[in-house]
Design a protein around this motif. Sequence first.
Motif, PDB file in Angstrom:
ATOM      1  N   PHE A 154       0.691  -1.169  -0.101  1.00 49.59           N
ATOM      2  CA  PHE A 154       0.053  -0.031  -0.042  1.00 49.59           C
ATOM      3  C   PHE A 154       0.936   1.222   0.070  1.00 49.59           C
ATOM      4  O   PHE A 154       0.700   2.104  -0.901  1.00 49.59           O
ATOM      5  CB  PHE A 154      -0.688  -0.104   1.267  1.00 49.59           C
ATOM      6  CG  PHE A 154      -1.788   1.227   1.367  1.00 49.59           C
ATOM      7  CD1 PHE A 154      -2.633   1.615   0.485  1.00 49.59           C
ATOM      8  CD2 PHE A 154      -1.802   1.905   2.652  1.00 49.59           C
ATOM      9  CE1 PHE A 154      -3.402   2.780   0.554  1.00 49.59           C
ATOM     10  CE2 PHE A 154      -2.391   3.026   2.856  1.00 49.59           C
ATOM     11  CZ  PHE A 154      -3.117   3.314   1.645  1.00 49.59           C
ATOM     12  N   LEU A 155       1.810   1.345   0.816  1.00 48.41           N
ATOM     13  CA  LEU A 155       2.664   2.510   1.057  1.00 48.41           C
ATOM     14  C   LEU A 155       3.675   2.658  -0.072  1.00 48.41           C
ATOM     15  O   LEU A 155       3.727   3.837  -0.830  1.00 48.41           O
ATOM     16  CB  LEU A 155       3.433   2.497   2.347  1.00 48.41           C
ATOM     17  CG  LEU A 155       2.379   2.542   3.625  1.00 48.41           C
ATOM     18  CD1 LEU A 155       3.457   2.851   4.890  1.00 48.41           C
ATOM     19  CD2 LEU A 155       1.377   3.482   3.476  1.00 48.41           C
ATOM     20  N   GLU A 156       4.400   1.412  -0.613  1.00 46.85           N
ATOM     21  CA  GLU A 156       5.077   1.580  -1.845  1.00 46.85           C
ATOM     22  C   GLU A 156       4.235   2.065  -3.073  1.00 46.85           C
ATOM     23  O   GLU A 156       4.729   2.769  -3.902  1.00 46.85           O
ATOM     24  CB  GLU A 156       5.693   0.299  -2.169  1.00 46.85           C
ATOM     25  CG  GLU A 156       6.521  -0.031  -3.357  1.00 46.85           C
ATOM     26  CD  GLU A 156       7.732   1.009  -3.356  1.00 46.85           C
ATOM     27  OE1 GLU A 156       8.251   1.427  -4.343  1.00 46.85           O
ATOM     28  OE2 GLU A 156       8.205   1.300  -2.191  1.00 46.85           O
ATOM     29  N   GLY A 157       2.988   1.666  -3.017  1.00 46.16           N
ATOM     30  CA  GLY A 157       2.025   2.141  -4.244  1.00 46.16           C
ATOM     31  C   GLY A 157       1.911   3.464  -4.310  1.00 46.16           C
ATOM     32  O   GLY A 157       1.820   4.048  -5.221  1.00 46.16           O
ATOM     33  N   LEU A 158       1.548   3.986  -3.137  1.00 42.67           N
ATOM     34  CA  LEU A 158       1.016   5.425  -3.051  1.00 42.67           C
ATOM     35  C   LEU A 158       2.358   6.074  -3.363  1.00 42.67           C
ATOM     36  O   LEU A 158       2.434   7.344  -4.011  1.00 42.67           O
ATOM     37  CB  LEU A 158       0.763   5.965  -1.721  1.00 42.67           C
ATOM     38  CG  LEU A 158      -0.632   5.407  -1.218  1.00 42.67           C
ATOM     39  CD1 LEU A 158      -1.182   5.784   0.273  1.00 42.67           C
ATOM     40  CD2 LEU A 158      -1.711   5.972  -2.149  1.00 42.67           C
ATOM     41  N   ARG A 159       3.737   5.839  -2.829  1.00 41.06           N
ATOM     42  CA  ARG A 159       4.780   6.525  -3.397  1.00 41.06           C
ATOM     43  C   ARG A 159       5.179   6.460  -4.682  1.00 41.06           C
ATOM     44  O   ARG A 159       5.414   7.601  -5.329  1.00 41.06           O
ATOM     45  CB  ARG A 159       5.942   5.893  -2.392  1.00 41.06           C
ATOM     46  CG  ARG A 159       7.436   6.321  -2.896  1.00 41.06           C
ATOM     47  CD  ARG A 159       8.474   5.789  -2.440  1.00 41.06           C
ATOM     48  NE  ARG A 159       8.686   4.444  -3.076  1.00 41.06           N
ATOM     49  CZ  ARG A 159       9.436   4.524  -4.380  1.00 41.06           C
ATOM     50  NH1 ARG A 159       9.810   5.739  -4.680  1.00 41.06           N
ATOM     51  NH2 ARG A 159       9.817   3.629  -4.977  1.00 41.06           N
ATOM     52  N   GLN A 160       4.988   5.476  -5.452  1.00 41.01           N
ATOM     53  CA  GLN A 160       5.276   5.408  -6.717  1.00 41.01           C
ATOM     54  C   GLN A 160       4.004   6.235  -7.654  1.00 41.01           C
ATOM     55  O   GLN A 160       4.371   6.668  -8.653  1.00 41.01           O
ATOM     56  CB  GLN A 160       5.316   3.909  -7.253  1.00 41.01           C
ATOM     57  CG  GLN A 160       6.361   3.250  -6.983  1.00 41.01           C
ATOM     58  CD  GLN A 160       6.923   1.821  -7.717  1.00 41.01           C
ATOM     59  OE1 GLN A 160       6.582   1.969  -8.913  1.00 41.01           O
ATOM     60  NE2 GLN A 160       7.587   0.909  -7.075  1.00 41.01           N
ATOM     61  N   LEU A 161       2.694   6.014  -7.108  1.00 43.28           N
ATOM     62  CA  LEU A 161       1.617   6.705  -7.807  1.00 43.28           C
ATOM     63  C   LEU A 161       2.000   8.448  -7.517  1.00 43.28           C
ATOM     64  O   LEU A 161       1.694   9.266  -8.578  1.00 43.28           O
ATOM     65  CB  LEU A 161       0.217   6.630  -7.098  1.00 43.28           C
ATOM     66  CG  LEU A 161      -0.220   5.084  -7.465  1.00 43.28           C
ATOM     67  CD1 LEU A 161      -1.448   4.737  -6.419  1.00 43.28           C
ATOM     68  CD2 LEU A 161      -0.448   5.098  -8.841  1.00 43.28           C
ATOM     69  N   PHE A 162       2.553   8.910  -6.350  1.00 41.21           N
ATOM     70  CA  PHE A 162       2.973  10.301  -6.405  1.00 41.21           C
ATOM     71  C   PHE A 162       4.009  10.598  -7.410  1.00 41.21           C
ATOM     72  O   PHE A 162       4.000  11.496  -8.054  1.00 41.21           O
ATOM     73  CB  PHE A 162       3.338  10.523  -4.933  1.00 41.21           C
ATOM     74  CG  PHE A 162       2.449  10.503  -3.768  1.00 41.21           C
ATOM     75  CD1 PHE A 162       1.128  10.281  -4.136  1.00 41.21           C
ATOM     76  CD2 PHE A 162       2.927  10.217  -2.506  1.00 41.21           C
ATOM     77  CE1 PHE A 162       0.085  10.294  -3.130  1.00 41.21           C
ATOM     78  CE2 PHE A 162       1.881   9.833  -1.349  1.00 41.21           C
ATOM     79  CZ  PHE A 162       0.749  10.223  -1.707  1.00 41.21           C
ATOM     80  N   GLU A 163       4.809   9.772  -7.506  1.00 43.35           N
ATOM     81  CA  GLU A 163       5.895   9.987  -8.665  1.00 43.35           C
ATOM     82  C   GLU A 163       5.510  10.152  -9.891  1.00 43.35           C
ATOM     83  O   GLU A 163       5.896  10.852 -10.896  1.00 43.35           O
ATOM     84  CB  GLU A 163       7.134   9.070  -8.487  1.00 43.35           C
ATOM     85  CG  GLU A 163       7.821   9.127  -7.302  1.00 43.35           C
ATOM     86  CD  GLU A 163       8.917   8.102  -6.938  1.00 43.35           C
ATOM     87  OE1 GLU A 163       9.047   7.450  -7.933  1.00 43.35           O
ATOM     88  OE2 GLU A 163       9.716   8.122  -5.869  1.00 43.35           O
ATOM     89  N   MET A 164       4.639   9.153 -10.244  1.00 44.97           N
ATOM     90  CA  MET A 164       3.644   9.041 -11.490  1.00 44.97           C
ATOM     91  C   MET A 164       2.917  10.630 -11.711  1.00 44.97           C
ATOM     92  O   MET A 164       3.036  11.112 -12.863  1.00 44.97           O
ATOM     93  CB  MET A 164       2.933   7.696 -11.833  1.00 44.97           C
ATOM     94  CG  MET A 164       3.497   6.307 -11.607  1.00 44.97           C
ATOM     95  SD  MET A 164       2.159   5.453 -11.685  1.00 44.97           S
ATOM     96  CE  MET A 164       3.018   3.886 -11.145  1.00 44.97           C
ATOM     97  N   SER A 165       2.538  10.928 -10.730  1.00 44.42           N
ATOM     98  CA  SER A 165       1.475  12.170 -10.696  1.00 44.42           C
ATOM     99  C   SER A 165       2.417  13.455 -10.913  1.00 44.42           C
ATOM    100  O   SER A 165       1.866  14.594 -11.474  1.00 44.42           O
ATOM    101  CB  SER A 165       0.709  12.523  -9.625  1.00 44.42           C
ATOM    102  OG  SER A 165      -0.260  11.438  -9.559  1.00 44.42           O
ATOM    103  N   GLY A 166       3.795  13.317 -10.378  1.00 46.90           N
ATOM    104  CA  GLY A 166       4.693  14.575 -10.364  1.00 46.90           C
ATOM    105  C   GLY A 166       4.416  15.195  -9.240  1.00 46.90           C
ATOM    106  O   GLY A 166       4.540  16.628  -9.121  1.00 46.90           O
ATOM    107  N   GLY A 167       3.678  14.769  -8.136  1.00 45.43           N
ATOM    108  CA  GLY A 167       3.417  15.524  -7.154  1.00 45.43           C
ATOM    109  C   GLY A 167       2.497  14.690  -6.090  1.00 45.43           C
ATOM    110  O   GLY A 167       2.269  13.690  -6.353  1.00 45.43           O
ATOM    111  N   VAL A 168       2.084  15.689  -4.939  1.00 40.53           N
ATOM    112  CA  VAL A 168       1.403  14.833  -4.066  1.00 40.53           C
ATOM    113  C   VAL A 168       0.103  15.642  -3.788  1.00 40.53           C
ATOM    114  O   VAL A 168      -0.041  16.954  -3.667  1.00 40.53           O
ATOM    115  CB  VAL A 168       2.190  14.912  -2.728  1.00 40.53           C
ATOM    116  CG1 VAL A 168       1.314  14.316  -1.550  1.00 40.53           C
ATOM    117  CG2 VAL A 168       3.334  14.162  -2.974  1.00 40.53           C
ATOM    118  N   PRO A 169      -1.163  15.005  -3.876  1.00 38.02           N
ATOM    119  CA  PRO A 169      -2.404  15.573  -3.509  1.00 38.02           C
ATOM    120  C   PRO A 169      -2.501  16.266  -2.199  1.00 38.02           C
ATOM    121  O   PRO A 169      -1.734  15.816  -1.266  1.00 38.02           O
ATOM    122  CB  PRO A 169      -3.338  14.614  -3.800  1.00 38.02           C
ATOM    123  CG  PRO A 169      -2.937  13.415  -4.472  1.00 38.02           C
ATOM    124  CD  PRO A 169      -1.328  13.433  -4.043  1.00 38.02           C
TER     125      PRO A 169
END
Length: 500
Positions: free
Chosen positions: A179-194
């Motif tokens: 879960f946490l690794e997934g969120l980290r990689q999703l932030f990097e795909m997005s180019g930022g953090v919601p």
Amino acid sequence: MKGMLAMAQQHYIKYLRDVKDQSISQIAEQLGVSWRTAKKYADCSDWNKAEPPLRGKFPIMEAYRVQVDTWLMEDQARPKKQRHTAKRIYDRLVTEFGFAGSDRTVRYYVAKRKSELQIEKSEPYIRLEHPGGEAQADFGTFQAIIGGQLVERKMLILSYPYSNAAFVFVTPKENTECFLEGLRQLFEMSGGVPNRIWFDNLSAAVVSVGTDGNRKLTDEFQRFALHYRFQPVFCNPAQGNEKGHVENKVGYARRNWCVPLPVANDLEQLQKIMNQQALEDLRRPHYAKEVLQQDLWEQEKIKLLELPIIPYEAFRLESVKANGYGEVLIDQKTVKIPSIRSHERVWVKYWWDKVDVLNDSYEVLITLPRGYMDESVPVDLQTLLQPLYSKPKALDYSSVLAFLPSQTKGFLQSVEGKSRKTRIGWIIRMLKTYQIEEIERCLTQEDQDDVSRLEHVLYRLRHPEIIPAPMKDSRTPSVFVGYQPDLTRYDQLQRTEVRK
């Protein structure tokens, strides 16, 4: 007035025209209808009841019935949320077969066939809107083919309701590390953090929910949220509609990105496939704003928080004592660790995809894959092949080919018509007793034309004939070894006794 007029109104218009001799304009003004409507009924000369349009026959679909029926039949063995929609079938027909018919024709045909096959339609999804820079996260389950094996994987989706953008992380499980690794990689795909993210009350983040609604979060998740500076928002229990956008997006991804089943050599390639799908999806118009999602995403990206310089390392560290054989319990399995003594204490560092075993100095002794990385789903080939027995031609378009070994695949595809039907039936029958690997071995060694002989060969492969080794006799004198006695004298004695 809109739509067709009532029969009494139609009759009255005709009466005014034929009996009262009124003009079309007079009739339209008196009845408050358009001039075109008044003209339609006033001068109508054919009042026969129109026949309803035919919907039972689809001539343009004749050349594509086998493909569509194959997809629908295979869907019955798939998870409900990963089946073809009519739109997906239309898109595949256009892309893969150059279909020239209309979307409506495909929808009518699919609805008719689904009704006949008793396939349930998917439930509608609820749309929710949020300001830009906010996101929702949720897991979804889907099936794929990795390395020729049917696997069940999780997709962690981070969706942005303002732009309808979404990014996907593929993982084997829903545990804290994934879960946490997934969120980290999703932030990097997005180019930022919601700024804010809506979640379910998943166990990877929430320990418990009190009667007052307050939540006790895991220490790991709280550190992660502080590291990336976002505000977590949790839905009320059993109120998943509060994050309806991501639930809708999970369903959309399964229907459009996972149908047909994605095929990859490994998890890394599967991730690349999903990334490409997400990027291509940005090129379509927003469902409500009539603007390209890519343009909306460019506007929304500037509202995201900057990524931290140091990424968060999501892992779980445990101190474990080896048993008397130098073995350590990892992911509920006993593993032999080299270079450690009996009853020595070591550190086990769990990442989302691997495990590091460390000594007291935190030096890595060995790195192992997580036990669930190679888990696969048993494939019921009998069930997948059964619909093809009545429609053998559909085999060429079926995903079952991805699960068949090369010789077995050639055995079925090298013939057509009744011969193919016979061979499909034979494979189905043999699978009741034998494994597909045994059937493949049989087809590799023998002529494939006589299925009755093949069945005998299969039996012999599983039950080979035992030929005993020659017995070693060390007691018989060598002069008698191989000696063949002359029995003619006994024959003469027998004839003599008979004459007596």
